[in-house]
Design a protein around this motif. Sequence first.
Motif, PDB file in Angstrom:
ATOM      1  N   THR A   1      10.748 117.231 -21.109  1.00  0.00           N
ATOM      2  CA  THR A   1      11.395 115.927 -21.169  1.00  0.00           C
ATOM      3  C   THR A   1      10.366 114.829 -21.376  1.00  0.00           C
ATOM      4  O   THR A   1      10.568 113.900 -22.176  1.00  0.00           O
ATOM      5  CB  THR A   1      12.193 115.658 -19.885  1.00  0.00           C
ATOM      6  OG1 THR A   1      13.166 116.688 -19.711  1.00  0.00           O
ATOM      7  CG2 THR A   1      12.897 114.314 -19.940  1.00  0.00           C
ATOM      8  N   MET A   2       9.228 114.924 -20.678  1.00  0.00           N
ATOM      9  CA  MET A   2       8.169 113.942 -20.848  1.00  0.00           C
ATOM     10  C   MET A   2       7.638 113.958 -22.274  1.00  0.00           C
ATOM     11  O   MET A   2       7.449 112.906 -22.901  1.00  0.00           O
ATOM     12  CB  MET A   2       7.027 114.220 -19.874  1.00  0.00           C
ATOM     13  CG  MET A   2       7.337 113.896 -18.423  1.00  0.00           C
ATOM     14  SD  MET A   2       7.604 112.129 -18.108  1.00  0.00           S
ATOM     15  CE  MET A   2       5.997 111.449 -18.506  1.00  0.00           C
ATOM     16  N   LEU A   3       7.396 115.156 -22.806  1.00  0.00           N
ATOM     17  CA  LEU A   3       6.865 115.268 -24.159  1.00  0.00           C
ATOM     18  C   LEU A   3       7.832 114.694 -25.185  1.00  0.00           C
ATOM     19  O   LEU A   3       7.425 113.997 -26.119  1.00  0.00           O
ATOM     20  CB  LEU A   3       6.559 116.732 -24.481  1.00  0.00           C
ATOM     21  CG  LEU A   3       5.330 117.331 -23.808  1.00  0.00           C
ATOM     22  CD1 LEU A   3       5.251 118.825 -24.065  1.00  0.00           C
ATOM     23  CD2 LEU A   3       4.058 116.648 -24.296  1.00  0.00           C
ATOM     24  N   GLU A   4       9.108 114.973 -25.013  1.00  0.00           N
ATOM     25  CA  GLU A   4      10.114 114.450 -25.943  1.00  0.00           C
ATOM     26  C   GLU A   4      10.139 112.927 -25.895  1.00  0.00           C
ATOM     27  O   GLU A   4      10.168 112.257 -26.942  1.00  0.00           O
ATOM     28  CB  GLU A   4      11.493 115.007 -25.595  1.00  0.00           C
ATOM     29  CG  GLU A   4      12.601 114.480 -26.496  1.00  0.00           C
ATOM     30  CD  GLU A   4      13.972 114.960 -26.074  1.00  0.00           C
ATOM     31  OE1 GLU A   4      14.953 114.549 -26.723  1.00  0.00           O
ATOM     32  OE2 GLU A   4      14.068 115.736 -25.107  1.00  0.00           O
ATOM     33  N   ALA A   5      10.101 112.381 -24.686  1.00  0.00           N
ATOM     34  CA  ALA A   5      10.132 110.926 -24.544  1.00  0.00           C
ATOM     35  C   ALA A   5       8.898 110.280 -25.148  1.00  0.00           C
ATOM     36  O   ALA A   5       8.983 109.256 -25.846  1.00  0.00           O
ATOM     37  CB  ALA A   5      10.265 110.553 -23.070  1.00  0.00           C
ATOM     38  N   LEU A   6       7.726 110.867 -24.899  1.00  0.00           N
ATOM     39  CA  LEU A   6       6.492 110.299 -25.425  1.00  0.00           C
ATOM     40  C   LEU A   6       6.438 110.388 -26.941  1.00  0.00           C
ATOM     41  O   LEU A   6       5.911 109.492 -27.613  1.00  0.00           O
ATOM     42  CB  LEU A   6       5.284 111.011 -24.811  1.00  0.00           C
ATOM     43  CG  LEU A   6       5.062 110.787 -23.315  1.00  0.00           C
ATOM     44  CD1 LEU A   6       3.876 111.611 -22.827  1.00  0.00           C
ATOM     45  CD2 LEU A   6       4.847 109.319 -23.006  1.00  0.00           C
ATOM     46  N   GLU A   7       6.980 111.457 -27.482  1.00  0.00           N
ATOM     47  CA  GLU A   7       7.000 111.608 -28.932  1.00  0.00           C
ATOM     48  C   GLU A   7       7.838 110.507 -29.575  1.00  0.00           C
ATOM     49  O   GLU A   7       7.460 109.928 -30.596  1.00  0.00           O
ATOM     50  CB  GLU A   7       7.556 112.986 -29.298  1.00  0.00           C
ATOM     51  CG  GLU A   7       7.323 113.362 -30.747  1.00  0.00           C
ATOM     52  CD  GLU A   7       7.683 114.803 -31.018  1.00  0.00           C
ATOM     53  OE1 GLU A   7       8.868 115.046 -31.343  1.00  0.00           O
ATOM     54  OE2 GLU A   7       6.823 115.676 -30.903  1.00  0.00           O
ATOM     55  N   ILE A   8       8.990 110.215 -28.966  1.00  0.00           N
ATOM     56  CA  ILE A   8       9.838 109.140 -29.480  1.00  0.00           C
ATOM     57  C   ILE A   8       9.129 107.798 -29.330  1.00  0.00           C
ATOM     58  O   ILE A   8       9.087 106.978 -30.254  1.00  0.00           O
ATOM     59  CB  ILE A   8      11.184 109.113 -28.733  1.00  0.00           C
ATOM     60  CG1 ILE A   8      11.969 110.412 -28.972  1.00  0.00           C
ATOM     61  CG2 ILE A   8      12.019 107.914 -29.168  1.00  0.00           C
ATOM     62  CD1 ILE A   8      13.204 110.548 -28.111  1.00  0.00           C
ATOM     63  N   LEU A   9       8.566 107.568 -28.134  1.00  0.00           N
ATOM     64  CA  LEU A   9       7.906 106.294 -27.846  1.00  0.00           C
ATOM     65  C   LEU A   9       6.733 106.048 -28.784  1.00  0.00           C
ATOM     66  O   LEU A   9       6.655 105.004 -29.453  1.00  0.00           O
ATOM     67  CB  LEU A   9       7.429 106.282 -26.396  1.00  0.00           C
ATOM     68  CG  LEU A   9       6.650 105.048 -25.953  1.00  0.00           C
ATOM     69  CD1 LEU A   9       7.548 103.828 -25.963  1.00  0.00           C
ATOM     70  CD2 LEU A   9       6.041 105.261 -24.569  1.00  0.00           C
ATOM     71  N   TYR A  10       5.802 107.010 -28.861  1.00  0.00           N
ATOM     72  CA  TYR A  10       4.619 106.810 -29.685  1.00  0.00           C
ATOM     73  C   TYR A  10       4.961 106.819 -31.174  1.00  0.00           C
ATOM     74  O   TYR A  10       4.279 106.174 -31.978  1.00  0.00           O
ATOM     75  CB  TYR A  10       3.570 107.865 -29.368  1.00  0.00           C
ATOM     76  CG  TYR A  10       2.940 107.690 -28.003  1.00  0.00           C
ATOM     77  CD1 TYR A  10       2.617 106.419 -27.526  1.00  0.00           C
ATOM     78  CD2 TYR A  10       2.663 108.784 -27.181  1.00  0.00           C
ATOM     79  CE1 TYR A  10       2.047 106.251 -26.281  1.00  0.00           C
ATOM     80  CE2 TYR A  10       2.083 108.614 -25.930  1.00  0.00           C
ATOM     81  CZ  TYR A  10       1.780 107.344 -25.484  1.00  0.00           C
ATOM     82  OH  TYR A  10       1.214 107.168 -24.259  1.00  0.00           O
ATOM     83  N   GLY A  11       6.009 107.546 -31.541  1.00  0.00           N
ATOM     84  CA  GLY A  11       6.442 107.515 -32.934  1.00  0.00           C
ATOM     85  C   GLY A  11       6.875 106.115 -33.332  1.00  0.00           C
ATOM     86  O   GLY A  11       6.533 105.627 -34.413  1.00  0.00           O
ATOM     87  N   GLY A  12       7.635 105.454 -32.452  1.00  0.00           N
ATOM     88  CA  GLY A  12       8.048 104.088 -32.728  1.00  0.00           C
ATOM     89  C   GLY A  12       6.872 103.134 -32.790  1.00  0.00           C
ATOM     90  O   GLY A  12       6.807 102.253 -33.657  1.00  0.00           O
ATOM     91  N   LEU A  13       5.913 103.305 -31.887  1.00  0.00           N
ATOM     92  CA  LEU A  13       4.744 102.423 -31.870  1.00  0.00           C
ATOM     93  C   LEU A  13       3.851 102.649 -33.088  1.00  0.00           C
ATOM     94  O   LEU A  13       3.245 101.710 -33.607  1.00  0.00           O
ATOM     95  CB  LEU A  13       3.947 102.639 -30.584  1.00  0.00           C
ATOM     96  CG  LEU A  13       4.649 102.198 -29.294  1.00  0.00           C
ATOM     97  CD1 LEU A  13       3.780 102.485 -28.081  1.00  0.00           C
ATOM     98  CD2 LEU A  13       5.017 100.723 -29.347  1.00  0.00           C
ATOM     99  N   ARG A  14       3.761 103.891 -33.554  1.00  0.00           N
ATOM    100  CA  ARG A  14       2.966 104.151 -34.767  1.00  0.00           C
ATOM    101  C   ARG A  14       3.568 103.433 -35.969  1.00  0.00           C
ATOM    102  O   ARG A  14       2.838 102.968 -36.852  1.00  0.00           O
ATOM    103  CB  ARG A  14       2.864 105.654 -35.036  1.00  0.00           C
ATOM    104  CG  ARG A  14       1.878 106.384 -34.138  1.00  0.00           C
ATOM    105  CD  ARG A  14       1.557 107.759 -34.687  1.00  0.00           C
ATOM    106  NE  ARG A  14       2.732 108.600 -34.780  1.00  0.00           N
ATOM    107  CZ  ARG A  14       3.124 109.459 -33.840  1.00  0.00           C
ATOM    108  NH1 ARG A  14       2.421 109.570 -32.722  1.00  0.00           N
ATOM    109  NH2 ARG A  14       4.188 110.208 -33.999  1.00  0.00           N
TER     110      ARG A  14
END
Length: 315
Positions: free
Chosen positions: A152-165
């Motif tokens: 769950t953490m990895l999925e959330a971070l992937e979405i978060l950092y994807g948006g920031l990139r």
Amino acid sequence: MSAAEPAAFLAVYPGTPEERVVPIVDRMFVGRECLGVDDAHRLLIDDLTVSRQHFEIRLEPEHDRASLLDNSTNGTRLNGVRIGRGTPAPLKPGDRITVGEVHLEFRSDRFFGKDLADDGRTIRRVTLSKMVMAVGDIAGYSTMSQYTESNTMLEALEILYGGLRGILERYHGTLSDYAGDAMFVVWELDQAADAAELATGFALEAVEGVRQLAPLLPIREPDGSPIYMGWGIVVGEAAVSSMTGALLSVVGDATNLAFRLSGLAARNGRPSVIVTEAVQQQLPPGFVFSEPDDVEVKGRTGTETVYGVLGRDSA
């Protein structure tokens, strides 16, 4: 070959009835979403074994060279061998790329130049560079990671950092590193005289982007509220270790200061974006600041004068 023609192609499911071929002009991002990337520079693959932003292909026509950069959770294989995450791997025509259950092939009539390594030795160059550095830190990450499943953490971070990139691309910054609770991006002053403005503009937009994205993420603060990030921005000289022009690491006192300030931002009533006095002095008119604040920074003697960035005038 004219400048308008593609320099290379990427085939999905090569040699099968489902094969489709897409052109690569200079860079290509491959994944399920690739947020913030325009259609000409992304290849979307609707497969759950593929990360939202899985890998990137970079072309260097001036060096007759191409490389593959893995940004995924599950990994990328090149000709059957798993490549290191975040480390450019040389790419040649005919190379096969595997992501999850999806197979791809790199095609071109060029890019037969030297590998990223010569005679088995890594090409590493360490230089001193003056740059503006921004670090974003997720508040309460350690506590969240204790009671949240890793997937769950990895999925959330992937979405978060994807948006920031996606936001970062618009501000022409370089992602140096991200791990867990922190995202580290840089702008080299000899390449961008307005680096301070770009970095601060990025951080302000990142704060708003996280504010909009956080309620949709499957992770929360201990009290149930959406997550938030604090950003610290500094300017200074750092030692830069690079491989064939791809920034891998930035170290030095200024780097440490950026990370420390990010842990103070958005906490205890402070603004979400904090800049050092040196950065504040480089910013053009239009930014709105809080009163100066002399803060103690862990691991450093004395205090550092910082300003909170409250916004930017639209006029």
